[in-house]
Enzyme design. Structure first.
Site, PDB file in Angstrom:
ATOM      1  N   ASP A  98      31.424 -17.765  13.299  1.00 39.23           N
ATOM      2  CA  ASP A  98      30.595 -16.842  13.181  1.00 39.23           C
ATOM      3  C   ASP A  98      29.701 -16.155  12.541  1.00 39.23           C
ATOM      4  O   ASP A  98      31.170 -15.398  11.888  1.00 39.23           O
ATOM      5  CB  ASP A  98      31.950 -16.530  14.930  1.00 39.23           C
ATOM      6  CG  ASP A  98      30.981 -17.043  15.773  1.00 39.23           C
ATOM      7  OD1 ASP A  98      30.262 -16.926  16.125  1.00 39.23           O
ATOM      8  OD2 ASP A  98      31.977 -16.453  16.910  1.00 39.23           O
ATOM      9  N   GLU A 129      24.883 -13.426  17.336  1.00 42.05           N
ATOM     10  CA  GLU A 129      24.696 -13.348  18.471  1.00 42.05           C
ATOM     11  C   GLU A 129      23.777 -12.290  18.644  1.00 42.05           C
ATOM     12  O   GLU A 129      23.429 -11.137  17.783  1.00 42.05           O
ATOM     13  CB  GLU A 129      26.017 -12.167  19.260  1.00 42.05           C
ATOM     14  CG  GLU A 129      27.303 -13.112  19.104  1.00 42.05           C
ATOM     15  CD  GLU A 129      28.467 -12.415  19.839  1.00 42.05           C
ATOM     16  OE1 GLU A 129      27.922 -10.818  20.259  1.00 42.05           O
ATOM     17  OE2 GLU A 129      29.652 -13.170  19.474  1.00 42.05           O
ATOM     18  N   GLU A 196      26.805 -17.880  27.506  1.00 45.19           N
ATOM     19  CA  GLU A 196      28.167 -17.775  27.344  1.00 45.19           C
ATOM     20  C   GLU A 196      27.881 -16.765  29.160  1.00 45.19           C
ATOM     21  O   GLU A 196      27.117 -15.849  28.960  1.00 45.19           O
ATOM     22  CB  GLU A 196      28.862 -17.061  26.354  1.00 45.19           C
ATOM     23  CG  GLU A 196      30.113 -16.530  27.434  1.00 45.19           C
ATOM     24  CD  GLU A 196      31.305 -15.602  25.531  1.00 45.19           C
ATOM     25  OE1 GLU A 196      31.093 -16.064  24.706  1.00 45.19           O
ATOM     26  OE2 GLU A 196      32.549 -15.294  26.158  1.00 45.19           O
TER      27      GLU A 196
HETATM   28  O1  KIV Z   1      34.009 -16.247  19.626  1.00 45.02           O
HETATM   29  C1  KIV Z   1      33.944 -17.333  19.451  1.00 45.02           C
HETATM   30  O2  KIV Z   1      35.091 -18.112  20.144  1.00 45.02           O
HETATM   31  C2  KIV Z   1      32.801 -17.857  20.708  1.00 45.02           C
HETATM   32  C3  KIV Z   1      33.441 -18.600  22.190  1.00 45.02           C
HETATM   33  C4  KIV Z   1      33.418 -18.158  23.380  1.00 45.02           C
HETATM   34  C5  KIV Z   1      31.768 -19.551  22.231  1.00 45.02           C
HETATM   35  O3  KIV Z   1      32.190 -17.164  20.873  1.00 45.02           O
END
Ligand code: KIV
Length: 291
Positions: A98, A129, A196
């Site tokens: 991420d 995101e 999600e």
């Molecule tokens: O940060 C995370 O774990 C996520 C998942 C919930 C998809 O983005």
């Protein structure tokens, strides 16, 4: 010291290392893809050996590792640190990390600099995101060789704008906006799309309309290309005391149908049960886990 490039990651005893083209081929064959969050080298080895296809160093580490109330405090340096650890432990799994809050929204150039830090730490793809407004950034990254996973529906980095962790895309207008956003992100070159907390029918429709996009659901029903869970949810470590376990989560440490006081499964067995259930389509069961 050798100046030759590092060899490709070794195949594990049972399967070759996943690459993006191999994931696309598997998905085109109709194989369900299994993603799970992971934050350190030991779990990386265990999850990889249990058959997880894709490890996600999620900024959920803010919640489950750091004890924060949201993902907002997580920094790029922390994501790189955990990415490096997970990269050390895995053999076959594909590694996605991420981009944390505040490290990619300002401009495509800012996103590229942040993504480069994560790719140097061992990520093979970055996740960001947001809706169609991120398409320009997705294109900028993919054109420069950085594969991208988009993330729509409940986007936890926007929790204060949304007003809580709740199901998205319930009415027709919101569902259409999700499809429009997903289309823009696919056209910009996103390879994966995490959906999600959206109604199963909406996720199924987006997945059918955009077959070039590998959709990965969490609380989005069974109609996506693959599934993802937060490791601590899968292991029954969250939501059990005080909080309520979200409807979309199954405690995989329990043998289905066993008595509440029956011995639980080991971590490796629990993760293997999740892998098997996603691959054979028995998880998620929309009647139990869907919206
Ligand atoms: O940060 C995370 O774990 C996520 C998942 C919930 C998809 O983005």
């Amino acid at each position: 010291m050798s100046v030759h490039p590092q060899p490709a990651p070794e195949a594990s005893a049972t399967r070759p290392a996943w690459t993006l083209p191999r994931l696309r081929e598997a998905s085109a064959r109709g194989e369900k893809l299994v993603m799970l969050t992971c934050y350190d080298a030991t779990f990386s080895r265990v999850l990889d050996e249990a058959g997880v296809d894709i490890l996600l160093v999620g900024d959920s580490l803010g919640n489950v590792i750091q004890g924060e109330a949201s993902t907002l405090p997580v920094t790029l340096e922390q994501m790189a640190y955990h990415t490096r650890a997970v990269a050390q432990g895995k053999r076959s799994a594909f590694l996605v990390t991420d981009l944390p809050f505040g490290t990619y929204e300002a401009s495509p150039e800012q996103a590229f600099a942040s993504a480069a830090t994560l790719m140097r730490a061992g990520a093979q793809m970055v996740k960001l995101e947001g809706g169609g407004y991120t398409a320009e950034t997705v294109r900028f990254l993919t054109e420069r060789g950085i594969p991208v996973c988009a993330h729509l529906g409940l986007t936890p980095q926007r929790v204060h704008a949304i007003g809580g962790y709740r199901v998205q895309g319930r009415d027709d207008a919101a569902a259409k906006l999700l499809l429009d956003d997903a289309t823009a992100l696919a056209q910009a070159g996103a390879a994966f799309l995490v959906l999600e907390l959206v109604p199963s029918a909406v996720a199924r429709h987006i997945s059918a309309e955009l077959p070039q996009l590998m959709t990965i659901g969490i609380g989005a029903g069974a109609g996506t290309t693959g599934q993802v869970l937060v490791l601590h949810d899968l292991l029954g470590l969250t939501g059990g005391t005080g909080g309520k376990r979200p409807r979309f989560v199954r405690d995989f440490t329990r043998v289905p149908g066993s008595a509440a006081d029956a011995p639980g499964l080991s971590i490796a067995q629990s993760v293997a049960a999740y892998v098997a259930a996603v691959k054979d389509g028995s998880f998620p069961d929309e009647a139990i886990h869907g919206y």
